[in-house]
Design a protein around this motif. Structure first.
Motif, PDB file in Angstrom:
ATOM      1  N   MET A   9      -1.830  -6.447  -7.895  1.00 51.92           N
ATOM      2  CA  MET A   9      -0.919  -7.574  -7.964  1.00 51.92           C
ATOM      3  C   MET A   9      -1.513  -8.587  -8.939  1.00 51.92           C
ATOM      4  O   MET A   9      -2.675  -8.946  -8.850  1.00 51.92           O
ATOM      5  CB  MET A   9      -0.753  -8.170  -6.558  1.00 51.92           C
ATOM      6  CG  MET A   9       0.218  -9.315  -6.480  1.00 51.92           C
ATOM      7  SD  MET A   9       0.420 -10.040  -4.829  1.00 51.92           S
ATOM      8  CE  MET A   9       1.262  -8.766  -3.970  1.00 51.92           C
ATOM      9  N   LYS A  10      -0.682  -9.041  -9.837  1.00 48.84           N
ATOM     10  CA  LYS A  10      -1.150 -10.009 -10.819  1.00 48.84           C
ATOM     11  C   LYS A  10      -1.362 -11.368 -10.172  1.00 48.84           C
ATOM     12  O   LYS A  10      -0.809 -11.666  -9.116  1.00 48.84           O
ATOM     13  CB  LYS A  10      -0.139 -10.132 -11.949  1.00 48.84           C
ATOM     14  CG  LYS A  10      -0.017  -8.877 -12.773  1.00 48.84           C
ATOM     15  CD  LYS A  10       0.992  -9.054 -13.877  1.00 48.84           C
ATOM     16  CE  LYS A  10       1.140  -7.772 -14.664  1.00 48.84           C
ATOM     17  NZ  LYS A  10       2.163  -7.902 -15.690  1.00 48.84           N
ATOM     18  N   ARG A  11      -2.159 -12.180 -10.808  1.00 53.08           N
ATOM     19  CA  ARG A  11      -2.529 -13.482 -10.248  1.00 53.08           C
ATOM     20  C   ARG A  11      -1.311 -14.357  -9.950  1.00 53.08           C
ATOM     21  O   ARG A  11      -1.207 -14.957  -8.886  1.00 53.08           O
ATOM     22  CB  ARG A  11      -3.484 -14.190 -11.203  1.00 53.08           C
ATOM     23  CG  ARG A  11      -3.991 -15.479 -10.650  1.00 53.08           C
ATOM     24  CD  ARG A  11      -5.012 -16.091 -11.570  1.00 53.08           C
ATOM     25  NE  ARG A  11      -5.456 -17.353 -11.017  1.00 53.08           N
ATOM     26  CZ  ARG A  11      -6.326 -18.136 -11.592  1.00 53.08           C
ATOM     27  NH1 ARG A  11      -6.847 -17.799 -12.748  1.00 53.08           N
ATOM     28  NH2 ARG A  11      -6.669 -19.258 -11.036  1.00 53.08           N
ATOM     29  N   ARG A  12      -0.385 -14.424 -10.875  1.00 51.38           N
ATOM     30  CA  ARG A  12       0.810 -15.258 -10.682  1.00 51.38           C
ATOM     31  C   ARG A  12       1.656 -14.747  -9.509  1.00 51.38           C
ATOM     32  O   ARG A  12       2.151 -15.525  -8.692  1.00 51.38           O
ATOM     33  CB  ARG A  12       1.639 -15.280 -11.955  1.00 51.38           C
ATOM     34  CG  ARG A  12       2.908 -16.111 -11.836  1.00 51.38           C
ATOM     35  CD  ARG A  12       3.581 -16.256 -13.143  1.00 51.38           C
ATOM     36  NE  ARG A  12       2.860 -17.278 -13.890  1.00 51.38           N
ATOM     37  CZ  ARG A  12       3.203 -17.749 -15.066  1.00 51.38           C
ATOM     38  NH1 ARG A  12       4.263 -17.270 -15.679  1.00 51.38           N
ATOM     39  NH2 ARG A  12       2.504 -18.676 -15.661  1.00 51.38           N
ATOM     40  N   GLU A  13       1.805 -13.427  -9.418  1.00 49.11           N
ATOM     41  CA  GLU A  13       2.562 -12.831  -8.314  1.00 49.11           C
ATOM     42  C   GLU A  13       1.880 -13.103  -6.980  1.00 49.11           C
ATOM     43  O   GLU A  13       2.537 -13.401  -5.980  1.00 49.11           O
ATOM     44  CB  GLU A  13       2.696 -11.324  -8.526  1.00 49.11           C
ATOM     45  CG  GLU A  13       3.577 -10.931  -9.683  1.00 49.11           C
ATOM     46  CD  GLU A  13       3.490  -9.442  -9.989  1.00 49.11           C
ATOM     47  OE1 GLU A  13       2.784  -8.702  -9.264  1.00 49.11           O
ATOM     48  OE2 GLU A  13       4.127  -9.019 -10.955  1.00 49.11           O
ATOM     49  N   ARG A  14       0.554 -12.980  -6.967  1.00 49.70           N
ATOM     50  CA  ARG A  14      -0.211 -13.228  -5.745  1.00 49.70           C
ATOM     51  C   ARG A  14      -0.066 -14.681  -5.308  1.00 49.70           C
ATOM     52  O   ARG A  14       0.133 -14.972  -4.129  1.00 49.70           O
ATOM     53  CB  ARG A  14      -1.690 -12.888  -5.958  1.00 49.70           C
ATOM     54  CG  ARG A  14      -2.540 -13.087  -4.723  1.00 49.70           C
ATOM     55  CD  ARG A  14      -4.006 -12.686  -4.994  1.00 49.70           C
ATOM     56  NE  ARG A  14      -4.804 -12.841  -3.816  1.00 49.70           N
ATOM     57  CZ  ARG A  14      -5.363 -13.980  -3.414  1.00 49.70           C
ATOM     58  NH1 ARG A  14      -5.204 -15.081  -4.123  1.00 49.70           N
ATOM     59  NH2 ARG A  14      -6.082 -14.033  -2.308  1.00 49.70           N
ATOM     60  N   THR A  15      -0.149 -15.599  -6.259  1.00 48.74           N
ATOM     61  CA  THR A  15      -0.002 -17.022  -5.948  1.00 48.74           C
ATOM     62  C   THR A  15       1.371 -17.301  -5.351  1.00 48.74           C
ATOM     63  O   THR A  15       1.491 -17.987  -4.333  1.00 48.74           O
ATOM     64  CB  THR A  15      -0.224 -17.873  -7.211  1.00 48.74           C
ATOM     65  OG1 THR A  15      -1.548 -17.649  -7.691  1.00 48.74           O
ATOM     66  CG2 THR A  15      -0.037 -19.350  -6.929  1.00 48.74           C
ATOM     67  N   ARG A  16       2.395 -16.750  -5.953  1.00 45.68           N
ATOM     68  CA  ARG A  16       3.763 -16.941  -5.436  1.00 45.68           C
ATOM     69  C   ARG A  16       3.889 -16.373  -4.021  1.00 45.68           C
ATOM     70  O   ARG A  16       4.486 -16.985  -3.139  1.00 45.68           O
ATOM     71  CB  ARG A  16       4.777 -16.288  -6.361  1.00 45.68           C
ATOM     72  CG  ARG A  16       6.194 -16.458  -5.873  1.00 45.68           C
ATOM     73  CD  ARG A  16       7.181 -15.750  -6.798  1.00 45.68           C
ATOM     74  NE  ARG A  16       8.505 -15.819  -6.240  1.00 45.68           N
ATOM     75  CZ  ARG A  16       9.456 -16.629  -6.667  1.00 45.68           C
ATOM     76  NH1 ARG A  16       9.233 -17.440  -7.674  1.00 45.68           N
ATOM     77  NH2 ARG A  16      10.634 -16.622  -6.099  1.00 45.68           N
ATOM     78  N   HIS A  17       3.302 -15.207  -3.817  1.00 43.74           N
ATOM     79  CA  HIS A  17       3.343 -14.557  -2.504  1.00 43.74           C
ATOM     80  C   HIS A  17       2.662 -15.436  -1.446  1.00 43.74           C
ATOM     81  O   HIS A  17       3.213 -15.639  -0.354  1.00 43.74           O
ATOM     82  CB  HIS A  17       2.656 -13.193  -2.598  1.00 43.74           C
ATOM     83  CG  HIS A  17       2.689 -12.386  -1.357  1.00 43.74           C
ATOM     84  ND1 HIS A  17       3.825 -11.765  -0.896  1.00 43.74           N
ATOM     85  CD2 HIS A  17       1.720 -12.097  -0.472  1.00 43.74           C
ATOM     86  CE1 HIS A  17       3.550 -11.131   0.223  1.00 43.74           C
ATOM     87  NE2 HIS A  17       2.279 -11.314   0.506  1.00 43.74           N
ATOM     88  N   LEU A  18       1.511 -15.967  -1.767  1.00 42.37           N
ATOM     89  CA  LEU A  18       0.789 -16.820  -0.825  1.00 42.37           C
ATOM     90  C   LEU A  18       1.559 -18.106  -0.529  1.00 42.37           C
ATOM     91  O   LEU A  18       1.595 -18.568   0.622  1.00 42.37           O
ATOM     92  CB  LEU A  18      -0.605 -17.140  -1.361  1.00 42.37           C
ATOM     93  CG  LEU A  18      -1.570 -15.954  -1.433  1.00 42.37           C
ATOM     94  CD1 LEU A  18      -2.858 -16.364  -2.138  1.00 42.37           C
ATOM     95  CD2 LEU A  18      -1.855 -15.387  -0.061  1.00 42.37           C
ATOM     96  N   ILE A  19       2.188 -18.674  -1.531  1.00 48.06           N
ATOM     97  CA  ILE A  19       2.992 -19.882  -1.330  1.00 48.06           C
ATOM     98  C   ILE A  19       4.172 -19.582  -0.414  1.00 48.06           C
ATOM     99  O   ILE A  19       4.494 -20.360   0.499  1.00 48.06           O
ATOM    100  CB  ILE A  19       3.465 -20.463  -2.686  1.00 48.06           C
ATOM    101  CG1 ILE A  19       2.271 -21.062  -3.429  1.00 48.06           C
ATOM    102  CG2 ILE A  19       4.569 -21.496  -2.499  1.00 48.06           C
ATOM    103  CD1 ILE A  19       2.549 -21.407  -4.875  1.00 48.06           C
ATOM    104  N   GLU A  20       4.815 -18.437  -0.620  1.00 54.12           N
ATOM    105  CA  GLU A  20       5.939 -18.055   0.235  1.00 54.12           C
ATOM    106  C   GLU A  20       5.488 -17.861   1.685  1.00 54.12           C
ATOM    107  O   GLU A  20       6.188 -18.270   2.616  1.00 54.12           O
ATOM    108  CB  GLU A  20       6.596 -16.784  -0.292  1.00 54.12           C
ATOM    109  CG  GLU A  20       7.368 -17.007  -1.577  1.00 54.12           C
ATOM    110  CD  GLU A  20       7.868 -15.728  -2.207  1.00 54.12           C
ATOM    111  OE1 GLU A  20       7.461 -14.615  -1.767  1.00 54.12           O
ATOM    112  OE2 GLU A  20       8.667 -15.820  -3.153  1.00 54.12           O
ATOM    113  N   LEU A  21       4.328 -17.242   1.888  1.00 56.04           N
ATOM    114  CA  LEU A  21       3.810 -17.059   3.249  1.00 56.04           C
ATOM    115  C   LEU A  21       3.514 -18.411   3.902  1.00 56.04           C
ATOM    116  O   LEU A  21       3.825 -18.614   5.083  1.00 56.04           O
ATOM    117  CB  LEU A  21       2.553 -16.186   3.232  1.00 56.04           C
ATOM    118  CG  LEU A  21       2.774 -14.721   2.850  1.00 56.04           C
ATOM    119  CD1 LEU A  21       1.431 -14.005   2.718  1.00 56.04           C
ATOM    120  CD2 LEU A  21       3.669 -14.027   3.855  1.00 56.04           C
ATOM    121  N   GLY A  22       2.953 -19.331   3.148  1.00 56.40           N
ATOM    122  CA  GLY A  22       2.715 -20.673   3.668  1.00 56.40           C
ATOM    123  C   GLY A  22       4.014 -21.360   4.042  1.00 56.40           C
ATOM    124  O   GLY A  22       4.094 -22.070   5.052  1.00 56.40           O
ATOM    125  N   GLY A  23       5.061 -21.118   3.272  1.00 54.82           N
ATOM    126  CA  GLY A  23       6.366 -21.676   3.574  1.00 54.82           C
ATOM    127  C   GLY A  23       6.917 -21.169   4.899  1.00 54.82           C
ATOM    128  O   GLY A  23       7.579 -21.902   5.637  1.00 54.82           O
TER     129      GLY A  23
END
Length: 68
Positions: free
Chosen positions: A1-15
């Motif tokens: 998983m690319k860094r940008r995709e991972r960051t988006r994924h983590l933000i969504e989980l936090g949401g």
């Protein structure tokens, strides 16, 4: 998983944690939040895994699509 995709994924989980209302309910106590998630992970490792998934999935879908 690319860094940008991972960051988006983590933000969504936090949401999702925010949407569930957990942050407010535990006064942003991250140890409590981790404890809740650890408890859920333990349940998913047990014999009641499928029952828990079914129940939580149903509740989650209702939270995403509240009645109009």
């Amino acid at each position: 998983m690319k860094r940008r995709e991972r960051t988006r994924h983590l933000i969504e989980l936090g949401g999702l944690v925010l949407k569930a209302g957990l942050v407010e309910l535990v006064d942003d106590d991250r140890a409590v939040l981790l404890g809740i998630m650890t408890e859920a992970a333990g349940k998913l490792k047990g014999d009641d895994r499928e029952q828990a998934l079914t129940l939580w999935r149903r509740r989650g879908r209702r939270a995403f699509d509240p009645p109009s």
